[in-house]
Design an enzyme around this catalytic site. Structure first.
Site, PDB file in Angstrom:
ATOM      1  N   LYS A 257     -12.464 -31.790  24.448  1.00  0.00           N
ATOM      2  CA  LYS A 257     -12.993 -31.136  25.653  1.00  0.00           C
ATOM      3  C   LYS A 257     -11.948 -30.145  26.173  1.00  0.00           C
ATOM      4  O   LYS A 257     -10.782 -30.490  26.309  1.00  0.00           O
ATOM      5  CB  LYS A 257     -13.314 -32.183  26.731  1.00  0.00           C
ATOM      6  CG  LYS A 257     -14.517 -33.043  26.394  1.00  0.00           C
ATOM      7  CD  LYS A 257     -14.861 -33.975  27.533  1.00  0.00           C
ATOM      8  CE  LYS A 257     -16.001 -34.910  27.169  1.00  0.00           C
ATOM      9  NZ  LYS A 257     -17.318 -34.259  27.085  1.00  0.00           N
ATOM     10  N   ARG A 331     -24.178 -41.339  21.874  1.00  0.00           N
ATOM     11  CA  ARG A 331     -25.415 -41.687  21.159  1.00  0.00           C
ATOM     12  C   ARG A 331     -25.129 -42.524  19.917  1.00  0.00           C
ATOM     13  O   ARG A 331     -25.960 -43.309  19.477  1.00  0.00           O
ATOM     14  CB  ARG A 331     -26.205 -40.414  20.836  1.00  0.00           C
ATOM     15  CG  ARG A 331     -25.510 -39.459  19.933  1.00  0.00           C
ATOM     16  CD  ARG A 331     -26.103 -38.048  19.983  1.00  0.00           C
ATOM     17  NE  ARG A 331     -25.765 -37.350  21.222  1.00  0.00           N
ATOM     18  CZ  ARG A 331     -26.160 -36.116  21.513  1.00  0.00           C
ATOM     19  NH1 ARG A 331     -26.915 -35.439  20.666  1.00  0.00           N
ATOM     20  NH2 ARG A 331     -25.810 -35.541  22.640  1.00  0.00           N
TER      21      ARG A 331
END
Ligand code: BES
Ligand code: ZN
Ligand code: ZN
Length: 483
Positions: A257, A331
């Site tokens: 990030k 996920r």
């Protein structure tokens, strides 16, 4: 520290009181002087909604309910008022404070108390300088008065909210996956639900490829926690399963990030904390329902052997996934848990996760994004509960065209699709792993706040805890009524 909540049947004349008024009448038990009564009466007739009277020996706070709003909006206004006057209340250093109501709706005292407790929460355990006086909690005791039927629920739900928030706020250097499992175990022991912690060896033996892939860059092992509340008098044959994302820190992995996007990513385990909170509520209130919580947990880092873009991994259910982005890690760990849920033959699976920036872009902090293939009776009930506790849900479509974006040339699917509709694509990914009805809740927008949204404080509000706890409670009531 949370104030103690006690019930009282009488207000004495020198006690400080917050009184919620449904009319302009000032109740006798407030024992105000004539001039104070006159002052308050005049302000009420001028439609003032909040009146503060500082007498020599006590304080009186009058909160006049707004009119002309639907019930759940009135309830929310009251919680927000509690937030708005929290500083005034704190500054008056009450050791005891009565919360009462007059001509107000049933439950007004509970709603205000809940709003106030959620508003005065603070995460201060690492502040060494404010020990002693500073750490004293004001008000130290909340004395709730009158026909209060839900006092136990309020005590429990605010306890759950406090520990959920404490867990969310812990930085990763104090709370790695193993420590999270330890905390869950402690809470389970105190509330009376069972907690089993699968360690790395067990996770490897089970071949949970999603959880193991995300963990590859970490020096700390992953955990997979199984929480279970299975009372003898349970009314459901098939369990309800709650799955919570337990990423104790999300750096993004090798797709690291950038900019300030990593800030706050210690809260990427909020789903896990919330699932723990819901099991706590079920156990504490003795809900006659069989509920199982599944919490896969690890940090996501770009360490030595970190999983990479282009890797092909084999998930717990044997499907293969091409990694398109290591920052789409949530996920992967959820998918393993959702397919693991099949072994319980569940009635319904609900997953809750800070899953996509896209959910926040879509709904901001106003709604939890929901995607589902479950029976509408569940969605209608969830919507109603969401309005009542004001943790509202908004639905996104599950159209198959969105799922086509997950196609991979070299594996069964990729873990990313397009940038557009990112929240939906994440939901479509999870759907492939669910062999039973699924409700997917993406709390990225409601959980990661830039500033306080009233009593939903900016540091880990625990969004979804009150929603899912009330939902479970309502399900239990519905079962009992069908009997
Ligand atoms: N934990 C983040 C999602 C997130 C972002 C939560 C901001 C709260 C605030 C998640 O793991 C993530 O990084 N998602 C990516 C997915 C993308 C790479 C497909 C995202 O949303 O950008
Ligand atoms: Zn991520
Ligand atoms: Zn994440």
């Amino acid at each position: 520290m949370k104030p103690e909540i006690l019930r009282i049947s009488q207000v004495s004349k020198d006690q400080s009181v917050i009184c919620i008024l449904g009319s302009n009448v000032i109740p006798e038990y407030l024992t105000l002087s004539n001039s104070e009564k006159e002052f308050a009466g005049k302000r009420l007739n001028e439609k003032e909604e909040f009146i503060f009277i500082n007498s020599y020996n006590k304080c009186t706070y009058l909160v006049r309910l707004k009119e002309g709003k639907s019930h759940y909006k009135t309830r929310e206004e009251l919680r927000k008022t509690a937030y708005n006057i929290r500083i005034l209340i704190k500054e008056n250093n009450h050791t005891e404070l009565v919360i009462a109501s007059d001509h107000a709706y049933k439950g007004a005292v509970e709603d205000f108390t809940e709003g106030l407790l959620l508003s005065i929460y603070s995460f201060d355990k690492y502040k060494t300088k404010e020990e002693g006086e500073g750490k004293k909690c004001y008000p130290a005791k909340l004395l709730i008065h009158g026909d209060v039927q839900e006092s136990e629920w309020i005590v429990n739900i605010t306890d759950a909210a406090y520990f959920t928030r404490d867990l969310i706020n812990e930085p990763v250097n104090h709370l790695n996956a193993t420590a999270l499992a330890g905390e869950i175990k402690k809470i389970g022991d105190s509330a009376g639900f069972k907690v089993e912690v699968l360690n790395k060896g067990k996770i490897e033996a089970l071949k949970m490829g999603g959880l193991l892939a995300v963990n590859k860059g970490s020096v700390d092992p992953p955990v997979f926690c199984i929480l279970e509340w299975h009372p003898e008098n349970c009314l459901n044959k098939k369990p309800y399963i709650l799955v919570g994302k337990g990423i104790v820190y999300d750096t993004g992995g090798l797709n690291i990030k950038t900019g300030n996007f990593m800030a706050g990513m210690n809260a990427d385990m909020a789903g896990a904390a919330i699932v723990t909170g819901v099991l706590y509520m079920a156990a504490k209130s003795g809900l006659p329902l069989h509920i199982i919580g599944l919490v896969p947990s690890t940090d996501n880092r770009p360490g030595g052997n970190a999983y990479t873009q282009g890797d092909i991994i084999t998930m717990f259910n044997k499907m293969t996934v091409e990694i398109g982005n290591t920052d789409a890690e949530g996920r992967l760990i959820l998918a393993d848990a959702i397919s693991y849920a099949s072994k319980y033959n569940p009635e319904l699976i609900i997953d809750i996760a800070t899953l996509t920036g896209s959910a926040a872009m879509t709904f901001s902090n106003q709604a939890i994004a929901l995607m589902t293939n479950a029976d509408r009776k569940y969605i209608n009930l969830l919507e109603e509960c969401g309005n009542n506790v004001y943790e509202r849900i908004a639905e996104l479509p599950m159209w198959e065209e969105y799922g086509e974006l997950l196609k991979s040339d070299i594996a069964d699917m990729k873990n990313i699709g397009s940038r557009e509709a990112g929240a939906i694509i994440a939901g479509k990914f999870l759907e492939r792993f669910a062999e039973f009805p699924l409700i997917h809740l993406d709390i990225a927008g409601t959980e990661m706040l830039k500033k306080d949204d009233f009593y939903r404080l900016k540091n880990g509000p625990g969004s979804g805890l009150r929603l899912l706890s009330t939902f479970m409670k309502r399900l239990a009531t519905d079962y009992s009524e069908q009997k």
